[in-house]
Write an enzyme that holds these catalytic residues in place. Structure first.
Site, PDB file in Angstrom:
ATOM      1  CG  ASN A  84       3.271  58.113  58.110  1.00 17.71           C
ATOM      2  OD1 ASN A  84       3.627  57.435  57.149  1.00 17.71           O
ATOM      3  ND2 ASN A  84       2.361  57.694  58.974  1.00 17.71           N
ATOM      4  CB  CYS A  89       7.193  52.087  54.701  1.00 18.96           C
ATOM      5  SG  CYS A  89       7.009  50.393  55.263  1.00 18.96           S
ATOM      6  CG  HIS A 141       3.516  52.209  57.785  1.00 21.24           C
ATOM      7  ND1 HIS A 141       4.014  52.672  56.586  1.00 21.24           N
ATOM      8  CD2 HIS A 141       3.204  53.314  58.515  1.00 21.24           C
ATOM      9  CE1 HIS A 141       4.000  53.983  56.572  1.00 21.24           C
ATOM     10  NE2 HIS A 141       3.514  54.407  57.738  1.00 21.24           N
TER      11      HIS A 141
END
Length: 356
Positions: free
Chosen positions: A127, A6, A112
């Site tokens: 995202n 991520c 994250h």
């Protein structure tokens, strides 16, 4: 999103291009680890702190799952002349800058990372867990960032000039509208699995959670049900009355046959006085009950039909049989005729007994 990379997706979404690969970020992490080792060694390689540092995991800036630390992300952005400042730090809060006047933010919670960036004149949540960009209005941006902070996110303001990108140039000329929020990647997969469930399983789950108790029946269906129930009861009552009538006629005919047989016996046949008296009393009692029953039935039929000549027609039909009209006589007419024949037979027999 591929694996747990991520941080890589966060940086590439911020810069709007494939600028960083996992290998390049790993190289930055190893360089940071080496710099930290050298600083720890300055205090002596035999020191307790240095030995403890070496016994820790191979790296504090990355792991095998693809996670990279904030130091790796910060060093990667320095290549583009960009700097990260903690959004909720006292130094930044004293500046009193409206979040709308910024250009981008990087958000982190545990392992994250994701980017919130302004493209053109609109804000987007980039995202990597979403199926696509999520549009954020100017009035909602401050509330969105405050909600992230309440959920435990660390927010960093990106300072500096971002590289030019095609999306920013296009959205400078037009504004987009988003009718529906993009779904999470796992959310869409779960919905597709639910749609493939057999219908019977869904029906059984509904029946378990909401058992049918009859309260949801429509008024029209309830009325039809009550009407059908009443008709069924009427048919049962009619069948019972017809069965009673048939049994009474059968008993009357049996009584007539017994009387005829007793009349045909020779007069000199010896019979016991006790037996004769008992039979005579039983026959008289049977005749009285039978006659009362038929008279009651006849009165009921007269009240129902309201036809004064019904008995005369039935008597004529019983005494003078008419030719069969092709089988048009109903079962009710046949029962009425049989009952009148039985009544006539009983009356004749009673009259003959009285004359004797």
């Amino acid at each position: 999103q591929e694996g747990s990379l991520c941080a890589q997706h966060c940086l590439n979404n911020l810069l709007q291009g494939e600028y960083f690969s996992p290998v390049e970020l790993s190289s930055i992490a190893q360089q940071l680890d080496e710099e930290e080792r050298m600083r720890m060694a300055e205090g002596g390689v035999s020191s307790e702190e240095y030995r403890t540092f070496l016994q820790q995991q191979p790296s504090v800036n990355m792991d095998d799952s693809g996670f990279f630390s904030i130091q790796v992300i910060s060093n990667a952005l320095k290549v583009w002349g960009l700097e990260l400042i903690l959004f909720n730090s006292p130094e930044y809060q004293r500046l009193g800058i409206d979040p709308i006047n910024e250009k981008s933010f990087i958000c982190n919670y545990k392992e994250h990372w994701f980017t919130v960036r302004k493209l053109g004149k609109q804000w987007f949540n980039l995202n990597s867990l979403l199926m696509g960009p999520e549009l954020i209005s100017d009035t909602y941006l401050a509330l969105f960032l405050a909600q992230l902070q309440q959920e435990g996110y660390s927010i960093f303001v990106v300072k500096g000039d971002l590289p030019d990108c095609e999306a920013d140039q296009l959205l400078q000329m037009i504004r987009v509208q988003q009718m529906q929020r993009p779904k999470l990647i796992g959310e869409e997969a779960a919905q597709s699995r639910d749609q493939r469930l057999p219908r019977s399983d869904v029906d059984q789950a509904i029946e378990v959670n909401h058992p049918f108790d009859g309260t949801g029946m429509l008024d029209e269906d309830e009325e039809n049900f009550q009407r059908a129930l009443a008709l069924s009861r009427q048919e049962i009552d009619m069948e019972d009355e017809e069965a009673d009538l048939r049994r009474a006629i059968q008993l009357s005919m049996q009584g007539s046959r017994r009387t005829e047989l007793s009349g045909s016996l020779p007069q000199n046949v010896p019979q016991s006085s006790h037996s004769s008296q008992t039979d005579s009393l039983s026959s008289e009692e049977l005749r009285r009950r039978r006659q009362a029953y038929f008279e009651k039935q006849q009165q009921q039929l007269q009240q129902q039909d309201r036809t004064p000549n019904l008995q005369e027609k039935a008597t004529l039909s019983s005494s003078t049989p008419e030719p069969d009209g092709g089988g048009d006589m109903s079962e009710e007419d046949m029962l009425q005729a049989a009952m009148n024949m039985s009544l006539e037979s009983v009356r004749n027999h009673l009259n003959s007994e009285e004359e004797k």
